[in-house]
Write an enzyme that holds these catalytic residues in place. Structure first.
Site, PDB file in Angstrom:
ATOM      1  N   CYS A  75      38.013 -31.232  25.335  1.00 49.24           N
ATOM      2  CA  CYS A  75      37.721 -29.791  25.302  1.00 49.24           C
ATOM      3  C   CYS A  75      38.469 -28.966  26.356  1.00 49.24           C
ATOM      4  CB  CYS A  75      36.229 -29.531  25.543  1.00 49.24           C
ATOM      5  SG  CYS A  75      35.132 -30.867  25.086  1.00 49.24           S
ATOM      6  N   CYS A 110      35.852 -35.029  27.438  1.00 52.71           N
ATOM      7  CA  CYS A 110      35.805 -33.563  27.454  1.00 52.71           C
ATOM      8  C   CYS A 110      36.659 -32.990  28.572  1.00 52.71           C
ATOM      9  CB  CYS A 110      34.346 -33.110  27.596  1.00 52.71           C
ATOM     10  SG  CYS A 110      34.189 -31.337  27.760  1.00 52.71           S
ATOM     11  N   LYS A 144      42.351 -29.035  26.229  1.00 56.18           N
ATOM     12  CA  LYS A 144      42.682 -28.439  24.937  1.00 56.18           C
ATOM     13  C   LYS A 144      42.581 -26.918  24.991  1.00 56.18           C
ATOM     14  CE  LYS A 144      39.637 -27.628  22.049  1.00 56.18           C
ATOM     15  NZ  LYS A 144      38.526 -28.047  21.171  1.00 56.18           N
ATOM     16  N   ASP A 165      29.097 -39.764  21.924  1.00 58.32           N
ATOM     17  CA  ASP A 165      30.006 -40.164  20.843  1.00 58.32           C
ATOM     18  C   ASP A 165      29.847 -41.625  20.441  1.00 58.32           C
ATOM     19  OD1 ASP A 165      30.938 -37.617  21.032  1.00 58.32           O
ATOM     20  OD2 ASP A 165      33.032 -38.144  21.420  1.00 58.32           O
ATOM     21  N   GLU A 210      30.352  -5.801  15.055  1.00 54.18           N
ATOM     22  CA  GLU A 210      29.378  -4.871  14.455  1.00 54.18           C
ATOM     23  C   GLU A 210      29.278  -5.080  12.945  1.00 54.18           C
ATOM     24  OE1 GLU A 210      30.417  -0.550  14.391  1.00 54.18           O
ATOM     25  OE2 GLU A 210      32.332  -1.194  15.228  1.00 54.18           O
ATOM     26  N   HIS A 241      29.510  -0.264  18.781  1.00 53.52           N
ATOM     27  CA  HIS A 241      30.751   0.293  18.267  1.00 53.52           C
ATOM     28  C   HIS A 241      31.695   0.678  19.399  1.00 53.52           C
ATOM     29  CE1 HIS A 241      33.209   2.291  15.286  1.00 53.52           C
ATOM     30  NE2 HIS A 241      33.286   3.339  16.088  1.00 53.52           N
ATOM     31  N   SER A 278      30.597 -36.740  29.546  1.00 52.56           N
ATOM     32  CA  SER A 278      29.633 -35.630  29.474  1.00 52.56           C
ATOM     33  C   SER A 278      28.194 -36.133  29.480  1.00 52.56           C
ATOM     34  CB  SER A 278      29.855 -34.840  28.181  1.00 52.56           C
ATOM     35  OG  SER A 278      31.190 -34.475  28.029  1.00 52.56           O
ATOM     36  N   TYR A 284      39.128 -30.883  13.012  1.00 49.49           N
ATOM     37  CA  TYR A 284      39.382 -29.786  13.948  1.00 49.49           C
ATOM     38  C   TYR A 284      40.406 -30.156  15.019  1.00 49.49           C
ATOM     39  CZ  TYR A 284      36.410 -31.521  17.803  1.00 49.49           C
ATOM     40  OH  TYR A 284      35.886 -32.236  18.842  1.00 49.49           O
ATOM     41  N   ILE A 285      40.471 -31.435  15.392  1.00 49.40           N
ATOM     42  CA  ILE A 285      41.434 -31.808  16.440  1.00 49.40           C
ATOM     43  C   ILE A 285      42.862 -31.651  15.911  1.00 49.40           C
ATOM     44  CG2 ILE A 285      42.282 -33.718  17.870  1.00 49.40           C
ATOM     45  CD1 ILE A 285      39.368 -34.617  18.207  1.00 49.40           C
ATOM     46  N   ARG A 292      45.344 -36.029   3.972  1.00 50.08           N
ATOM     47  CA  ARG A 292      45.164 -36.690   2.668  1.00 50.08           C
ATOM     48  C   ARG A 292      44.140 -35.969   1.782  1.00 50.08           C
ATOM     49  NH1 ARG A 292      41.208 -41.752   4.194  1.00 50.08           N
ATOM     50  NH2 ARG A 292      39.708 -40.330   5.064  1.00 50.08           N
ATOM     51  N   GLU A 322      43.610 -27.873  15.549  1.00 45.81           N
ATOM     52  CA  GLU A 322      43.807 -27.197  16.837  1.00 45.81           C
ATOM     53  C   GLU A 322      45.165 -27.553  17.442  1.00 45.81           C
ATOM     54  OE1 GLU A 322      39.178 -26.620  18.263  1.00 45.81           O
ATOM     55  OE2 GLU A 322      40.250 -28.383  18.943  1.00 45.81           O
TER      56      GLU A 322
HETATM   57  C1  LIG Z   1      41.056 -33.595  21.674  1.00 49.19           C
HETATM   58  C2  LIG Z   1      39.570 -33.388  21.735  1.00 49.19           C
HETATM   59  C3  LIG Z   1      39.063 -32.116  21.780  1.00 49.19           C
HETATM   60  C4  LIG Z   1      37.694 -31.911  21.831  1.00 49.19           C
HETATM   61  N1  LIG Z   1      37.234 -30.631  21.865  1.00 49.19           N
HETATM   62  C5  LIG Z   1      35.907 -30.400  21.926  1.00 49.19           C
HETATM   63  C6  LIG Z   1      35.404 -29.069  21.992  1.00 49.19           C
HETATM   64  O1  LIG Z   1      36.161 -28.097  21.974  1.00 49.19           O
HETATM   65  N2  LIG Z   1      34.066 -28.898  22.089  1.00 49.19           N
HETATM   66  C7  LIG Z   1      33.188 -29.958  22.116  1.00 49.19           C
HETATM   67  O2  LIG Z   1      31.990 -29.742  22.219  1.00 49.19           O
HETATM   68  N3  LIG Z   1      33.648 -31.239  22.033  1.00 49.19           N
HETATM   69  C8  LIG Z   1      34.974 -31.476  21.943  1.00 49.19           C
HETATM   70  N4  LIG Z   1      35.435 -32.766  21.898  1.00 49.19           N
HETATM   71  C9  LIG Z   1      34.454 -33.874  21.845  1.00 49.19           C
HETATM   72  C10 LIG Z   1      33.896 -34.208  23.221  1.00 49.19           C
HETATM   73  O3  LIG Z   1      34.961 -34.442  24.126  1.00 49.19           O
HETATM   74  C11 LIG Z   1      33.004 -35.428  23.139  1.00 49.19           C
HETATM   75  O4  LIG Z   1      32.028 -35.205  22.146  1.00 49.19           O
HETATM   76  C12 LIG Z   1      32.291 -35.712  24.455  1.00 49.19           C
HETATM   77  O5  LIG Z   1      33.228 -35.927  25.486  1.00 49.19           O
HETATM   78  C13 LIG Z   1      31.385 -36.938  24.301  1.00 49.19           C
HETATM   79  O6  LIG Z   1      30.821 -37.279  25.534  1.00 49.19           O
HETATM   80  P1  LIG Z   1      30.368 -38.767  25.821  1.00 49.19           P
HETATM   81  O7  LIG Z   1      29.657 -38.736  27.121  1.00 49.19           O
HETATM   82  O8  LIG Z   1      29.677 -39.332  24.653  1.00 49.19           O
HETATM   83  O9  LIG Z   1      31.713 -39.610  25.935  1.00 49.19           O
HETATM   84  P2  LIG Z   1      33.031 -39.393  26.767  1.00 49.19           P
HETATM   85  O10 LIG Z   1      33.139 -38.027  27.310  1.00 49.19           O
HETATM   86  O11 LIG Z   1      34.123 -39.907  25.925  1.00 49.19           O
HETATM   87  O12 LIG Z   1      32.831 -40.345  28.021  1.00 49.19           O
HETATM   88  C14 LIG Z   1      32.804 -41.729  27.906  1.00 49.19           C
HETATM   89  C15 LIG Z   1      33.344 -42.323  29.200  1.00 49.19           C
HETATM   90  O13 LIG Z   1      33.037 -43.703  29.241  1.00 49.19           O
HETATM   91  C16 LIG Z   1      34.111 -44.387  29.861  1.00 49.19           C
HETATM   92  N5  LIG Z   1      33.979 -45.795  29.487  1.00 49.19           N
HETATM   93  C17 LIG Z   1      34.125 -46.353  28.253  1.00 49.19           C
HETATM   94  N6  LIG Z   1      33.834 -47.665  28.300  1.00 49.19           N
HETATM   95  C18 LIG Z   1      33.488 -47.938  29.580  1.00 49.19           C
HETATM   96  C19 LIG Z   1      33.060 -49.128  30.255  1.00 49.19           C
HETATM   97  N7  LIG Z   1      32.895 -50.278  29.606  1.00 49.19           N
HETATM   98  N8  LIG Z   1      32.802 -49.064  31.574  1.00 49.19           N
HETATM   99  C20 LIG Z   1      32.944 -47.890  32.248  1.00 49.19           C
HETATM  100  N9  LIG Z   1      33.335 -46.749  31.664  1.00 49.19           N
HETATM  101  C21 LIG Z   1      33.593 -46.770  30.344  1.00 49.19           C
HETATM  102  C22 LIG Z   1      35.329 -43.674  29.312  1.00 49.19           C
HETATM  103  O14 LIG Z   1      36.449 -43.882  30.162  1.00 49.19           O
HETATM  104  C23 LIG Z   1      34.860 -42.228  29.306  1.00 49.19           C
HETATM  105  O15 LIG Z   1      35.196 -41.569  30.505  1.00 49.19           O
HETATM  106  C24 LIG Z   1      36.808 -33.015  21.857  1.00 49.19           C
HETATM  107  C25 LIG Z   1      37.311 -34.310  21.808  1.00 49.19           C
HETATM  108  C26 LIG Z   1      38.679 -34.506  21.744  1.00 49.19           C
HETATM  109  C27 LIG Z   1      39.214 -35.904  21.690  1.00 49.19           C
END
Ligand SMILES: Cc1cc2nc3c(=O)[nH]c(=O)nc-3n(C[C@H](O)[C@H](O)[C@H](O)COP(=O)(O)OP(=O)(O)OC[C@H]3O[C@@H](n4cnc5c(N)ncnc54)[C@H](O)[C@@H]3O)c2cc1C
Length: 463
Positions: free
Chosen positions: A48, A43, A51, A306, A444, A439, A15, A180-181, A201, A184
């Site tokens: 997301c 995501c 899910k 993240d 509401e 309504h 993302s 939440y994970i 826990r 859900e």
């Molecule tokens: C089960 C689950 C449900 C979720 N539901 C929600 C939700 O409903 N709403 C919400 O807002 N958030 C949700 N999240 C959280 C959300 O997915 C993350 O916050 C978001 O994807 C973070 O984005 P990011 O760009 O930091 O990392 P990511 O989306 O994790 O992207 C990181 C990318 O880097 C790549 N990568 C890692 N190391 C390397 C490397 N050395 N070289 C090249 N590529 C690499 C990985 O393969 C990955 O594709 C959920 C997460 C999970 C696990």
């Protein structure tokens, strides 16, 4: 023009990374991005999006059951897990393509490869066994599930990643975790007909959410048939001769399940990334330490999403990416704003929330008023569904400002998104009061709670 190969190299196509790469490329910067797995990141591929699709799938049995009260006769329904998995795969492949095309369309270069740092300006593209240089480097590598290696038998367990693609739907599952994970997935599997046990826990699931919501949800989940053990941990997991799993719990229970899923937090992806070679500082959890602008201790290296372990949500990673582009490429120093973020738990019923919980507000404000309503939403009446909706506003008595808004019930997430505007804008309770009700809706109730249900002064509940 700089002597580097690129103005910006982004590691991680999730993302945050994709947004940073696409927008920077759109400004005419020479941008490259590397993704080691699939574009779209957590995501889109295993978070997301899949899910929410599974949440929708898991809601149908309740819709079918509720239809009878509205006059419908629904023939016995059957569910096919492989169809859901295959359709989910089609949709995430479509989105993955859009993410990749978005960067390329803006003029960025895409590498399908793991990338690591060689020094502060050099990145190794592992799949091509070569290095490239960049003026600015963005680390957006996200996180992964905590493997909980201390658990004997952890090798028999799955994580959220695997849960989406199980070869068959389990008959029984144990899910460890109270965030939440975990919650859900407990609702998803239960909704799909799986005998589900949630083991946590802590004292109460979803401990960071308002107490009314987490207790209301806990109660409803149990009523639906989800077993919840709090203040309990899984102590060991064993593979049985019949291929199923024995899960031994600290409360003395033994569960026999087909899958044991661990949802015990997530770890930042910073291992073997070459951070030490570039001199990038990491924190106690392995997260990349950044300043208010997402800049690491190395001037030209940034980190978002993240991997920084700030707020682990997709819109936050995207927002941090946009702020980074403003700061690094538009000469407009912009700090990400992490205050007052609306969130949801896509459980059944759903939670939607924004701002301070009652407990948080009590700790920070001298006197607060709580407006609270618990009622059966209209759609549940003919359905004969005995499920209450809870709505709650937390208000600072001194200023009349609405500090928090919390909902448990159908469409709570959708409502929380809109309430987020009001709470972010620091609107007062009077603004809610002078807003005309729409309504008949459940929402509401939010503008018709005229009298406080109770007040709390210096932590003490007033009569
Ligand atoms: C089960 C689950 C449900 C979720 N539901 C929600 C939700 O409903 N709403 C919400 O807002 N958030 C949700 N999240 C959280 C959300 O997915 C993350 O916050 C978001 O994807 C973070 O984005 P990011 O760009 O930091 O990392 P990511 O989306 O994790 O992207 C990181 C990318 O880097 C790549 N990568 C890692 N190391 C390397 C490397 N050395 N070289 C090249 N590529 C690499 C990985 O393969 C990955 O594709 C959920 C997460 C999970 C696990």
């Amino acid at each position: 023009m700089s002597s580097y190969d690129y103005d910006l190299f982004v590691i991680g196509g999730g993302s945050g990374g994709v947004r940073a790469a696409r927008v920077a490329a759109g400004l005419g910067k020479r941008v490259a991005i590397a993704e080691e797995f699939r574009f779209g990141g957590t995501c889109v591929i295993r978070g997301c999006v899949p899910k929410k699709l599974y949440v929708y799938a898991s809601q149908f049995p309740e819709h079918f059951a509720d239809a009878a009260g509205y006059g419908w006769t629904v023939p016995e329904a059957r569910f096919d897990w492989p169809t859901l998995v295959a359709n989910k795969d089609k949709e995430i492949a479509r989105l993955e393509g859009l993410y990749k095309k978005g960067v390329e369309g803006a003029g960025g270069q895409v590498f399908q490869s793991r990338a690591t740092l060689v020094d502060a300006h050099t990145v190794r593209i592992e799949a091509e066994d070569r290095t490239v240089t960049a003026d600015q480097i963005m680390i957006a590598t996200g996180g992964r599930p905590n493997p909980h290696l201390a658990l004997p038998g952890h090798e028999h367990c799955i994580f959220s990643n695997e849960a989406f693609d199980l070869p068959e739907l389990p008959k029984a599952i144990m899910i460890a975790g109270g965030g939440y994970i975990a919650v859900e997935f407990a609702n998803i599997f239960h909704g799909l007909g799986v005998e589900t046990t949630l083991v946590y826990r802590g004292k109460e699931i979803l401990s960071r959410f308002d107490m009314d919501l987490r207790r209301g949800l806990h109660e409803t989940m149990e009523k639906k048939g989800i077993r919840i053990f709090c203040q309990t941990v899984g102590e060991a997991v064993d593979r049985r001769a019949d291929g199923r799993l024995d899960v031994f719990l600290s409360n003395g229970e033994r569960l026999i399940v087909d899958q044991a899923m661990l949802a015990l937090g997530r770890l930042p992806n910073t291992e073997d990334l070459g951070l030490e070679k570039a001199g990038v500082e990491i924190g106690k959890m392995g997260e990349i330490v950044v300043d208010d602008f997402s800049r690491t201790n190395v001037e030209n290296i940034w980190a978002i999403g993240d991997v920084t372990n700030r707020v682990q949500l997709t819109p936050v990673a995207i927002h941090e990416a946009m702020c980074f582009v403003e700061t690094a490429f538009k000469n407009n120093q912009t700090k990400p704003d992490h205050d007052t973020i609306a969130t949801a738990v896509f459980s059944q019923p759903e939670i939607g929330t924004v701002g301070l919980s009652e407990d948080e507000a009590c700790a920070r404000f001298e006197e607060i008023d709580i407006y609270r309503a618990a009622f059966r939403p209209m759609r549940n009446v003919l359905a004969g569904r005995d499920e209450k909706m809870i709505m709650k506003l937390v208000v600072d008595k001194a200023t009349d400002r609405v500090l928090g808004a919390h909902i448990l019930g159908p469409d709570a997430g959708e409502m929380a998104q809109l309430l987020g505007i009001a709470v972010k804008a620091r609107l007062g309770k009077q603004d809610f009061d002078r807003t005309m009700a729409l309504h008949p809706t459940a929402a509401e109730e939010l503008v018709t709670m005229y009298k406080p249900s109770y007040s709390i002064r210096n932590g003490q509940r007033a009569a």
